[in-house]
Design a protein around this motif. Structure first.
Motif, PDB file in Angstrom:
ATOM      1  N   MET A 236     -40.830 -73.394  37.048  1.00 45.34           N
ATOM      2  CA  MET A 236     -39.789 -73.761  36.107  1.00 45.34           C
ATOM      3  C   MET A 236     -38.541 -72.939  36.406  1.00 45.34           C
ATOM      4  N   ALA A 237     -37.449 -73.592  36.661  1.00 46.26           N
ATOM      5  CA  ALA A 237     -36.195 -72.891  36.913  1.00 46.26           C
ATOM      6  C   ALA A 237     -35.599 -72.455  35.576  1.00 46.26           C
ATOM      7  N   LEU A 238     -35.010 -71.305  35.581  1.00 43.51           N
ATOM      8  CA  LEU A 238     -34.370 -70.805  34.370  1.00 43.51           C
ATOM      9  C   LEU A 238     -32.908 -71.215  34.370  1.00 43.51           C
ATOM     10  N   ASN A 239     -32.343 -71.450  33.185  1.00 44.66           N
ATOM     11  CA  ASN A 239     -30.967 -71.922  33.088  1.00 44.66           C
ATOM     12  C   ASN A 239     -29.969 -70.905  33.611  1.00 44.66           C
ATOM     13  N   ASN A 240     -30.052 -69.690  33.172  1.00 46.78           N
ATOM     14  CA  ASN A 240     -29.125 -68.654  33.617  1.00 46.78           C
ATOM     15  C   ASN A 240     -29.837 -67.814  34.663  1.00 46.78           C
ATOM     16  N   SER A 241     -29.335 -67.824  35.883  1.00 46.81           N
ATOM     17  CA  SER A 241     -30.062 -67.193  36.982  1.00 46.81           C
ATOM     18  C   SER A 241     -29.616 -65.768  37.292  1.00 46.81           C
ATOM     19  N   ILE A 242     -28.883 -65.129  36.380  1.00 47.57           N
ATOM     20  CA  ILE A 242     -28.480 -63.740  36.566  1.00 47.57           C
ATOM     21  C   ILE A 242     -29.091 -62.907  35.442  1.00 47.57           C
TER      22      ILE A 242
ATOM     23  N   GLY B 150     -43.941 -65.462  41.570  1.00 51.81           N
ATOM     24  CA  GLY B 150     -44.942 -65.664  40.544  1.00 51.81           C
ATOM     25  C   GLY B 150     -46.097 -66.449  41.137  1.00 51.81           C
ATOM     26  N   PRO B 151     -47.147 -66.640  40.385  1.00 49.10           N
ATOM     27  CA  PRO B 151     -48.315 -67.348  40.914  1.00 49.10           C
ATOM     28  C   PRO B 151     -48.003 -68.741  41.461  1.00 49.10           C
ATOM     29  N   SER B 152     -47.039 -69.442  40.871  1.00 51.29           N
ATOM     30  CA  SER B 152     -46.748 -70.794  41.331  1.00 51.29           C
ATOM     31  C   SER B 152     -45.300 -70.994  41.782  1.00 51.29           C
ATOM     32  N   VAL B 153     -44.609 -69.903  42.088  1.00 56.91           N
ATOM     33  CA  VAL B 153     -43.220 -70.012  42.532  1.00 56.91           C
ATOM     34  C   VAL B 153     -42.865 -68.849  43.468  1.00 56.91           C
ATOM     35  N   ARG B 154     -42.070 -69.165  44.481  1.00 59.37           N
ATOM     36  CA  ARG B 154     -41.458 -68.135  45.326  1.00 59.37           C
ATOM     37  C   ARG B 154     -40.018 -67.994  44.842  1.00 59.37           C
TER      38      ARG B 154
ATOM     39  N   GLU C 289     -38.810 -71.780  45.104  1.00 61.79           N
ATOM     40  CA  GLU C 289     -39.624 -72.780  45.783  1.00 61.79           C
ATOM     41  C   GLU C 289     -40.966 -72.857  45.061  1.00 61.79           C
ATOM     42  N   PRO C 290     -41.318 -74.037  44.573  1.00 64.74           N
ATOM     43  CA  PRO C 290     -42.643 -74.151  43.947  1.00 64.74           C
ATOM     44  C   PRO C 290     -43.733 -74.034  45.008  1.00 64.74           C
ATOM     45  N   ARG C 291     -44.897 -73.587  44.605  1.00 54.66           N
ATOM     46  CA  ARG C 291     -46.045 -73.530  45.505  1.00 54.66           C
ATOM     47  C   ARG C 291     -47.307 -73.734  44.689  1.00 54.66           C
ATOM     48  N   ASN C 292     -48.386 -74.041  45.395  1.00 60.83           N
ATOM     49  CA  ASN C 292     -49.667 -74.136  44.708  1.00 60.83           C
ATOM     50  C   ASN C 292     -49.980 -72.777  44.107  1.00 60.83           C
ATOM     51  N   PRO C 293     -50.533 -72.742  42.896  1.00 60.57           N
ATOM     52  CA  PRO C 293     -50.807 -71.448  42.258  1.00 60.57           C
ATOM     53  C   PRO C 293     -51.663 -70.533  43.135  1.00 60.57           C
ATOM     54  N   VAL C 294     -51.293 -69.250  43.147  1.00 57.43           N
ATOM     55  CA  VAL C 294     -51.999 -68.223  43.912  1.00 57.43           C
ATOM     56  C   VAL C 294     -52.606 -67.248  42.910  1.00 57.43           C
ATOM     57  N   SER C 295     -53.936 -67.255  42.803  1.00 59.22           N
ATOM     58  CA  SER C 295     -54.622 -66.392  41.838  1.00 59.22           C
ATOM     59  C   SER C 295     -54.326 -64.917  42.063  1.00 59.22           C
ATOM     60  N   LEU C 296     -54.103 -64.529  43.303  1.00 56.82           N
ATOM     61  CA  LEU C 296     -53.820 -63.126  43.616  1.00 56.82           C
ATOM     62  C   LEU C 296     -52.631 -62.611  42.811  1.00 56.82           C
ATOM     63  N   LEU C 297     -51.652 -63.475  42.532  1.00 58.18           N
ATOM     64  CA  LEU C 297     -50.448 -63.056  41.817  1.00 58.18           C
ATOM     65  C   LEU C 297     -50.524 -63.299  40.308  1.00 58.18           C
ATOM     66  N   SER C 298     -51.626 -63.840  39.843  1.00 57.49           N
ATOM     67  CA  SER C 298     -51.772 -64.141  38.421  1.00 57.49           C
ATOM     68  C   SER C 298     -52.198 -62.903  37.634  1.00 57.49           C
ATOM     69  N   ARG C 299     -51.507 -62.652  36.548  1.00 63.31           N
ATOM     70  CA  ARG C 299     -51.860 -61.526  35.675  1.00 63.31           C
ATOM     71  C   ARG C 299     -53.205 -61.746  34.999  1.00 63.31           C
ATOM     72  N   GLU C 300     -53.610 -63.003  34.835  1.00 64.15           N
ATOM     73  CA  GLU C 300     -54.850 -63.322  34.139  1.00 64.15           C
ATOM     74  C   GLU C 300     -56.077 -63.292  35.043  1.00 64.15           C
TER      75      GLU C 300
ATOM     76  N   ASP D  38     -47.416 -63.110  54.721  1.00 60.81           N
ATOM     77  CA  ASP D  38     -47.041 -63.838  53.527  1.00 60.81           C
ATOM     78  C   ASP D  38     -48.268 -63.936  52.619  1.00 60.81           C
ATOM     79  N   VAL D  39     -48.060 -63.990  51.334  1.00 65.50           N
ATOM     80  CA  VAL D  39     -49.160 -64.030  50.368  1.00 65.50           C
ATOM     81  C   VAL D  39     -50.150 -65.151  50.688  1.00 65.50           C
ATOM     82  N   ASP D  40     -49.632 -66.344  50.965  1.00 61.51           N
ATOM     83  CA  ASP D  40     -50.526 -67.471  51.245  1.00 61.51           C
ATOM     84  C   ASP D  40     -51.383 -67.215  52.484  1.00 61.51           C
ATOM     85  N   ALA D  41     -50.784 -66.644  53.532  1.00 61.28           N
ATOM     86  CA  ALA D  41     -51.537 -66.337  54.751  1.00 61.28           C
ATOM     87  C   ALA D  41     -52.572 -65.239  54.490  1.00 61.28           C
TER      88      ALA D  41
END
Length: 180
Positions: free
Chosen positions: A1-7, A82-86, A111-122, A147-150
């Motif tokens: 999800m992109a945030l409206n204000n990017s600063i 994040g788990p599902s975004v670069r 950049e969206p990506r498939n969720p990566v459990s390694l980066l998930s807080r849960e 890279d995280v995915d690799a």
């Protein structure tokens, strides 16, 4: 999800206590670190409480000294995935009066990506630890930084019940960039 204000900004005072955050701080905090990083929980606390990894802390000590001494801004790229975004971002460290500092982070692109459990807080965590570069997001595997995915594929983390813990450091490429 992109945030409206990017600063996103925050300020620290001369004692390195967080003294102000931007209006959009909480939205970004909730997407990344969770409620413990929201304004009500960070204001008045030492900034160092939120900097992971001794190498990363030492680099920031040097950067803050340089900005305070020179009274000149310093900028650099970094990643905040994040788990599902670069997230590709830039940070500018700006000197303010009375040795205060403004940190200005701007989202350059997502950049969206498939969720990566390694980066998930849960995700459940085991006892092993992986080191993540605090700037570019690469993971150290032996002599290589991937890279995280690799790294997830190489370590076959999609087959495990518990993810490794993450520690933060600096990869050789980022270290060279900051110290040249």
């Amino acid at each position: 999800m992109a945030l409206n204000n990017s600063i996103y900004t925050f300020e620290i005072d001369s004692a390195n206590l967080i003294s102000a955050v931007s209006d959009n701080w909480d939205a970004f905090a909730l997407q990344n670190a969770g409620e413990e990083a929201c304004a009500g929980r960070v204001l008045g606390r030492p900034w160092w409480d939120f900097v992971s990894g001794e190498e990363v802390r030492m680099l920031y000590v040097g950067l803050l000294q340089k900005v305070r001494r020179s009274r000149r801004s310093l900028g650099f790229p970094f990643r905040c995935d994040g788990p599902s975004v670069r997230r590709f971002m830039t940070m500018t460290i700006v000197p303010l009066p009375d040795d205060a500092i403004l940190f200005r982070s701007e989202l350059v692109r997502e950049e969206p990506r498939n969720p990566v459990s390694l980066l998930s807080r849960e995700a459940p965590r085991g006892r092993s630890t992986l080191r993540l570069c605090g700037w570019c997001g690469l993971i150290e595997l032996g002599q290589a930084w991937l890279d995280v995915d690799a790294a997830v594929r190489a370590l076959r983390l999609f087959e495990v019940d518990a993810m490794p813990l993450l520690s933060h450091g600096i990869c050789p490429a980022c270290e060279e960039q900051f110290f040249r």
